[in-house]
Write a protein that holds these residues in place. Sequence first.
Motif, PDB file in Angstrom:
ATOM      1  N   GLU A 166       0.823  -1.203   0.000  1.00  0.00           N
ATOM      2  CA  GLU A 166       0.000   0.000   0.000  1.00  0.00           C
ATOM      3  C   GLU A 166       0.861   1.257   0.000  1.00  0.00           C
ATOM      4  N   VAL A 167       2.118   1.117   0.414  1.00  0.00           N
ATOM      5  CA  VAL A 167       3.075   2.218   0.388  1.00  0.00           C
ATOM      6  C   VAL A 167       4.391   1.702  -0.185  1.00  0.00           C
ATOM      7  N   ALA A 168       5.192   2.611  -0.705  1.00  0.00           N
ATOM      8  CA  ALA A 168       6.486   2.229  -1.280  1.00  0.00           C
ATOM      9  C   ALA A 168       7.628   2.384  -0.279  1.00  0.00           C
ATOM     10  N   ILE A 169       7.475   3.305   0.682  1.00  0.00           N
ATOM     11  CA  ILE A 169       8.557   3.625   1.617  1.00  0.00           C
ATOM     12  C   ILE A 169       8.003   3.636   3.035  1.00  0.00           C
ATOM     13  N   ARG A 170       8.775   3.100   3.970  1.00  0.00           N
ATOM     14  CA  ARG A 170       8.414   3.165   5.393  1.00  0.00           C
ATOM     15  C   ARG A 170       9.652   3.538   6.197  1.00  0.00           C
ATOM     16  N   LEU A 171       9.508   4.532   7.051  1.00  0.00           N
ATOM     17  CA  LEU A 171      10.543   4.860   8.016  1.00  0.00           C
ATOM     18  C   LEU A 171      10.286   4.041   9.268  1.00  0.00           C
ATOM     19  N   THR A 172      11.346   3.451   9.829  1.00  0.00           N
ATOM     20  CA  THR A 172      11.134   2.576  10.972  1.00  0.00           C
ATOM     21  C   THR A 172      12.421   2.367  11.739  1.00  0.00           C
ATOM     22  N   SER A 173      12.346   1.576  12.801  1.00  0.00           N
ATOM     23  CA  SER A 173      13.515   1.229  13.598  1.00  0.00           C
ATOM     24  C   SER A 173      14.344   0.173  12.894  1.00  0.00           C
ATOM     25  N   SER A 174      15.647   0.212  13.114  1.00  0.00           N
ATOM     26  CA  SER A 174      16.513  -0.826  12.550  1.00  0.00           C
ATOM     27  C   SER A 174      16.150  -2.213  13.063  1.00  0.00           C
ATOM     28  N   ASN A 175      15.491  -2.287  14.211  1.00  0.00           N
ATOM     29  CA  ASN A 175      15.055  -3.588  14.727  1.00  0.00           C
ATOM     30  C   ASN A 175      13.977  -4.223  13.866  1.00  0.00           C
ATOM     31  N   ASP A 176      13.348  -3.450  13.000  1.00  0.00           N
ATOM     32  CA  ASP A 176      12.299  -3.978  12.136  1.00  0.00           C
ATOM     33  C   ASP A 176      12.835  -4.584  10.846  1.00  0.00           C
ATOM     34  N   VAL A 177      14.121  -4.442  10.589  1.00  0.00           N
ATOM     35  CA  VAL A 177      14.653  -4.856   9.291  1.00  0.00           C
ATOM     36  C   VAL A 177      14.390  -6.336   9.036  1.00  0.00           C
ATOM     37  N   ASN A 178      14.691  -7.196  10.006  1.00  0.00           N
ATOM     38  CA  ASN A 178      14.453  -8.630   9.810  1.00  0.00           C
ATOM     39  C   ASN A 178      13.010  -8.892   9.405  1.00  0.00           C
ATOM     40  N   SER A 179      12.075  -8.340  10.175  1.00  0.00           N
ATOM     41  CA  SER A 179      10.657  -8.596   9.934  1.00  0.00           C
ATOM     42  C   SER A 179      10.212  -8.046   8.582  1.00  0.00           C
ATOM     43  N   MET A 180      10.686  -6.851   8.231  1.00  0.00           N
ATOM     44  CA  MET A 180      10.245  -6.236   6.984  1.00  0.00           C
ATOM     45  C   MET A 180      10.800  -6.962   5.763  1.00  0.00           C
TER      46      MET A 180
END
Length: 481
Positions: A254-268
């Motif tokens: 639904e989106v092309a870009i998401r700003l997030t925590s580096s801890n989310d990298v694995n999940s994303m």
Amino acid sequence: MRKEIVLDVWVPDLTFPGWMDRWREQGRDFERAHPGYEVNIQGKDFWTFPLQVAQAAASGQPPMVAEYHFYMGQAARDLVGPDGAPVFTSLQQAIGGRAEILGEPVVIDDLLPAFREYYCHDGDLTSMPSVGTTNLLLANKGMLRAAGVPELPQTWAEVDAVCEQIAGSRNAPAYPITWSNHGTFFQQALATQGGLLVDNDNGRSGRATTAFLASDEMLAWVEWWRRLHARGRYLHTGKIPDWAGTFRAFAEREVAIRLTSSNDVNSMVRAAHKNGFDVEVGVFPYNGDVPYVGNAVAGTSLWLAGGLDADAQDGALALIQFLHNPRNAADRHKFSGSIPITHASYRLLDDEGWFDRHPYHRVAYEHVNSYPSRALPGGGPIPVSRGALFGDFAGNQDVMTRAMGEVLARGADPLTRFTAATAEAQKLLDEYNAFAIATGFRDPGGNPNHSLAVESFSTASAGRDYSAADLEKVVQLRLNR
């Protein structure tokens, strides 16, 4: 062999599958290497962890080691026991310049400067960073290329341009970009511009007494965010902070870009691959109209109780070094996505080919250490940011996220709303300081203000936005592990 010394270690139980199992496994590994010690690791309720430590301290029986989140640093410093003495002592002073303790090499001099600096006060390392994070930009590579975007944006202006390209592309997503309405992003945006949340150098040169939520740096960030939303380029889910909702929007294209925590990298990355697309990882965007001043970090750290006898203190110190040796720190990164906390742990992962196989994990380490950003002359290293240290940090974040929610959802004027937010944050800070300075963070014989003060110092209250925010992120990470 009979255990002689029990090392009580309390940590917040984030309830991830395997979270406490991993902690206890490392405790058993330490016991095998040091048969004179028993490691009693207790996972405590995330919501009430600071309260439980305070209650234990009031009874004169605090844990020997306690893991606090970064925003609780001032509360840990202010915590005192029944005799009025500080509960925790300086980690660096307890080590006393030794190169090893019970055969465990001391690793504090190998910490990444960004994390060492965050947990230092007047040059003294007060606690040991255990989990390290920063904020990043993650993008759907296919969507960007389809929109004619050859590389990731780094400045706010570049994000604006990329969002326009994405919105005008064929088969464009519903929105180009999203992120959660959470305090961590405010901290990052301020750090890059040199803005502060509180006075006295963000509480570093003296106890913070004045809150700043309507600074030029804060309003620049808020206004840029507001404009993105007003143009229909930013997905506002309507919730605070809605980590799960913004994650889902990215995973479901639904989106092309998401700003997030580096801890989310694995999940994303896992979610992206499951849904058939590749991810690119870049730095958190910054205001290109002003100098780049610093990069914000977050995470947790281990605090050492004072007043221990020599053998118990050495056991606790040895355990802390053991938990951060290159192998354990490297494995923690693999398990949780936490930034490798020492240079040696990064080199070990690099030598093993980890980053060749998982290149998206390299960005966070490089950015907090020596990322060659275009923001700096000659692409030099990112400066270390002076992260904030002050009372009721959590409450401060509640105030700013509520204010931003009203700007986005109700069209509130940024200056007016954040001026009001400053007054709210100031009241919280004043209440914290009045109690902490008068009595210390303890229960002084049934003080009727104690429950209020503990709520202000902790994430214990289920009714507060920040508690709900952190719990929601825990749920999100559980769902996506």
